[in-house]
Scaffold this motif. Structure first.
Motif, PDB file in Angstrom:
ATOM      1  N   LEU A  22       0.837  -1.209   0.000  1.00 62.16           N
ATOM      2  CA  LEU A  22       0.000   0.000   0.000  1.00 62.16           C
ATOM      3  C   LEU A  22       0.865   1.250   0.000  1.00 62.16           C
ATOM      4  O   LEU A  22       0.574   2.228  -0.703  1.00 62.16           O
ATOM      5  CB  LEU A  22      -0.933  -0.007   1.212  1.00 62.16           C
ATOM      6  N   ASN A  27      -2.602  -1.528  -5.736  1.00 62.77           N
ATOM      7  CA  ASN A  27      -3.941  -1.962  -5.381  1.00 62.77           C
ATOM      8  C   ASN A  27      -3.787  -3.336  -4.748  1.00 62.77           C
ATOM      9  O   ASN A  27      -3.268  -4.257  -5.396  1.00 62.77           O
ATOM     10  CB  ASN A  27      -4.836  -2.074  -6.625  1.00 62.77           C
ATOM     11  N   ILE A  46      -6.308  -1.796   8.464  1.00 61.01           N
ATOM     12  CA  ILE A  46      -6.219  -1.291   7.089  1.00 61.01           C
ATOM     13  C   ILE A  46      -7.241  -1.976   6.174  1.00 61.01           C
ATOM     14  O   ILE A  46      -7.111  -1.918   4.953  1.00 61.01           O
ATOM     15  CB  ILE A  46      -4.796  -1.476   6.510  1.00 61.01           C
ATOM     16  N   ASP A  48     -10.107  -1.237   5.188  1.00 59.03           N
ATOM     17  CA  ASP A  48     -10.811  -0.380   4.234  1.00 59.03           C
ATOM     18  C   ASP A  48      -9.969  -0.060   3.002  1.00 59.03           C
ATOM     19  O   ASP A  48     -10.477   0.458   2.007  1.00 59.03           O
ATOM     20  CB  ASP A  48     -11.232   0.930   4.913  1.00 59.03           C
ATOM     21  N   LYS A  49      -8.669  -0.378   3.069  1.00 54.86           N
ATOM     22  CA  LYS A  49      -7.763  -0.106   1.950  1.00 54.86           C
ATOM     23  C   LYS A  49      -7.516  -1.349   1.095  1.00 54.86           C
ATOM     24  O   LYS A  49      -6.797  -1.284   0.098  1.00 54.86           O
ATOM     25  CB  LYS A  49      -6.431   0.431   2.477  1.00 54.86           C
TER      26      LYS A  49
END
Length: 343
Positions: A22, A27, A46, A48-49
């Motif tokens: 990240l 992605n 993390i 949500d990422k």
């Protein structure tokens, strides 16, 4: 912007690798098995990422789907039944995940995107009854557990797909690497958690198996960086990732207790060995025969010279700092637990 697919993303290595990728602008896609309760494990902070895809290493159809959804440029296979002791209790499940599962993901890559780069998490446990000290990429393998045997299949099938289908497929032969995120079923985290509980008065004694086992211990954060480096090379190859230092379980115990101001003195040997607090004389560590392996791996010591020379990799976190980080983290977690109990 590259797409990366990580199997085993909720584990120790998966979480550190996800953070690294990240930071590098990837992605990030992560595989998860369907459970009655969703558990994001070490990537909860993390989640949500990350793009999560439900799949299973034993189900090639789900892996093909994961490849199509993620359009992955890089796949990092970190999924495994990774606890050596459990591999004797569940040898078939270990083989299905750690051996056949590797073939499944390689086939999914070959069928959907053969230009994708693949990393396989191999292990120093493949050396087992070591044939040379230290161990390097050319040292013969001699696994001593169902886990080591299954991982050896995964290692060789990766090499086979590289040579048979010209896939960019490589294996990192990683020696023991720990962290604050290590599961409590592993001996290092079992030690640091017990040290914290003993220091806080919640536990009296720590029971362990073979105190003379020697391991080459590093930090997971350094080792996932090596994984990424392997997929950035011009040619795919296999690399030993290690510290070239070895310490006994007894030394790990001594270092961990020292971090909280407790000095351990040892009495007896073998099954009768105990570790006492030098000041109080209280027994804080006992050897328990139930924790011995059916077939022991006495010493693991890796030579990372090839990785250092060809990839420029080097470990940043020393053994002492590794233990300190783990102890401090568990001291904090236990302190919070005490506060919660007293509310």
């Amino acid at each position: 912007m590259k797409n990366a697919l990580i199997t085993g993303i909720t584990g120790q290595d998966g979480s550190y690798l996800a953070e690294l990728l990240l930071e590098k602008g990837y992605n990030v896609y992560g595989l998860m098995r369907r459970k009655s309760v969703v558990d994001y494990g070490n990537v909860d902070h993390i989640k949500d990422k990350i793009h999560f895809i439900y799949a299973d290493m034993t189900d090639i159809v789900s892996l093909i789907n994961a490849m199509k959804v993620s359009q992955a440029d890089e796949v990092y296979n970190l999924a495994a039944q990774s606890f050596v002791a459990t591999s004797w209790e569940q040898p078939l499940a270990t083989a299905e995940i750690d051996a056949v599962g590797v073939t499944n993901i390689l086939e999914a890559i070959r069928l959907t995107n053969p230009s994708c780069r693949f990393y396989q998490a191999s292990t120093s446990e493949m050396f087992g009854l070591v044939q040379a000290i230290p161990q390097c990429e050319t040292t013969p393998f001699y696994p001593r557990s169902p886990y080591g045997v299954a991982k050896l299949y995964g290692h060789w099938i990766t090499k086979n797909y590289r040579e048979s289908y010209n896939l960019y497929a490589c294996s990192g032969i990683l020696f023991n690497h720990e962290s604050e995120r290590r599961g409590k079923e592993f001996v290092t985290r079992k030690i640091t958690d017990a040290v914290a509980r003993i220091k806080h008065g919640l536990q009296d004694c720590l029971e362990l198996g073979n105190m003379d086992s020697k391991r080459d211990w590093g930090h997971s954060k350094d080792y996932v960086y090596a994984m990424w480096l392997m997929l950035q090379q011009e040619q795919a190859d296999d690399y030993v990732i290690a510290t070239n230092e070895t310490r006994t379980v007894r030394e790990f115990v001594e270092t961990a207790f020292h971090k909280v101001g407790i000095e351990i003195e040892w009495f007896g040997q073998g099954m009768d060995e105990v570790g006492k607090d030098k000041k109080s004389g209280n027994i804080l560590v006992k050897v328990n025969k139930d924790f011995f392996r059916p077939a022991e791996v006495d010493i693991l010591l890796g030579n990372p010279q090839k990785a250092e020379k060809e990839m420029g990799w080097e470990r940043q976190i020393s053994f002492d700092e590794l233990v300190e980080r783990m102890v401090e983290n568990d001291m904090s977690l236990v302190a919070k637990e005490i506060v919660a109990i007293n509310l």
